[in-house]
Write a protein that holds these residues in place. Structure first.
Motif, short mmCIF file in Angstrom:
data_model
loop_
_atom_site.label_atom_id
_atom_site.label_comp_id
_atom_site.label_asym_id
_atom_site.label_seq_id
_atom_site.Cartn_x
_atom_site.Cartn_y
_atom_site.Cartn_z
N ALA A 90 24.86 10.99 179.38
CA ALA A 90 25.51 10.05 178.47
C ALA A 90 24.66 9.81 177.22
O ALA A 90 25.17 9.80 176.09
CB ALA A 90 25.78 8.73 179.19
N ARG A 91 23.36 9.64 177.41
CA ARG A 91 22.47 9.43 176.26
C ARG A 91 22.41 10.68 175.38
O ARG A 91 22.41 10.59 174.15
CB ARG A 91 21.08 9.03 176.72
N SER A 126 20.54 13.45 185.09
CA SER A 126 21.29 12.32 185.65
C SER A 126 22.49 12.00 184.76
O SER A 126 22.51 12.36 183.58
CB SER A 126 20.38 11.09 185.74
N PRO A 127 23.48 11.32 185.31
CA PRO A 127 24.62 10.91 184.49
C PRO A 127 24.20 10.06 183.27
O PRO A 127 24.78 10.19 182.20
CB PRO A 127 25.50 10.10 185.45
N GLN A 128 23.18 9.24 183.44
CA GLN A 128 22.69 8.42 182.33
C GLN A 128 22.08 9.29 181.24
O GLN A 128 22.28 9.05 180.05
CB GLN A 128 21.66 7.38 182.81
N THR A 129 21.33 10.31 181.64
CA THR A 129 20.72 11.22 180.67
C THR A 129 21.79 11.99 179.92
O THR A 129 21.71 12.18 178.71
CB THR A 129 19.74 12.18 181.37
N GLN A 172 17.94 7.15 171.69
CA GLN A 172 18.71 7.13 172.94
C GLN A 172 17.80 7.14 174.17
O GLN A 172 18.28 7.23 175.30
CB GLN A 172 19.67 8.33 172.99
N ALA A 223 30.96 12.39 176.37
CA ALA A 223 29.99 11.35 175.99
C ALA A 223 29.75 11.33 174.49
O ALA A 223 29.46 10.29 173.91
CB ALA A 223 28.67 11.55 176.74
#
Length: 138
Positions: free
Chosen positions: A57-58, A52-55, A104, A131
């Motif tokens: 980014a983290r 995912s985009p969140q993963t 994270q 990121a």
């Protein structure tokens, strides 16, 4: 987590560092940073990333921290001649890298998966590098 998983996390971070032309522990010749086996390809290199985009980014934030740890400990290892001292430094670097990754909200395995996929997918690699605050790879 096993030493093998941690070795892989460090090695994958070093591959990403090399892709970004950043200094890393690889210059030390440490056995802890041996190259992992090539990641299996999962179809087209332009396929949509499974993370995912969140993963992503983290993972990018964690990558930035891991690269800083590798840079710092690489310098220390380069100036250490005592084998026991080198092993202590490597263990400390691995612990700090694991902490940076888990801080994270990722497991080392998730982090490894994102980096492995980024090696195969240029679009994902660009997002991961962005990121992490790293220059885009040409």
């Amino acid at each position: 987590m096993t030493d093998r998983t941690l070795f892989r996390a460090s090695a994958v971070a070093l591959i990403a560092a090399a892709m970004a032309s950043a200094p890393a522990l690889a210059a030390t010749g440490s056995p802890a940073v041996a190259s992992p086996a090539p990641a299996p390809t999962t179809g087209s290199m332009s396929a949509a990333p499974s993370a995912s985009p969140q993963t992503i980014a983290r993972a990018g934030k964690a990558l930035h921290q891991v690269l800083e740890i590798n840079h710092s400990y690489g310098a220390k290892l380069a100036h250490t001649t005592d084998p026991a001292g080198k092993q202590r430094l490597i263990a400390s670097a691995k612990d700090k890298a694991t902490t940076a990754i888990t801080a994270q909200g990722l497991t080392v395995r998730q982090y490894d998966q994102v980096l492995a996929e980024a090696r195969q997918n240029p679009a994902l690699r660009a997002r991961l590098f962005a990121a992490a605050g790293l220059p885009a790879q040409k």
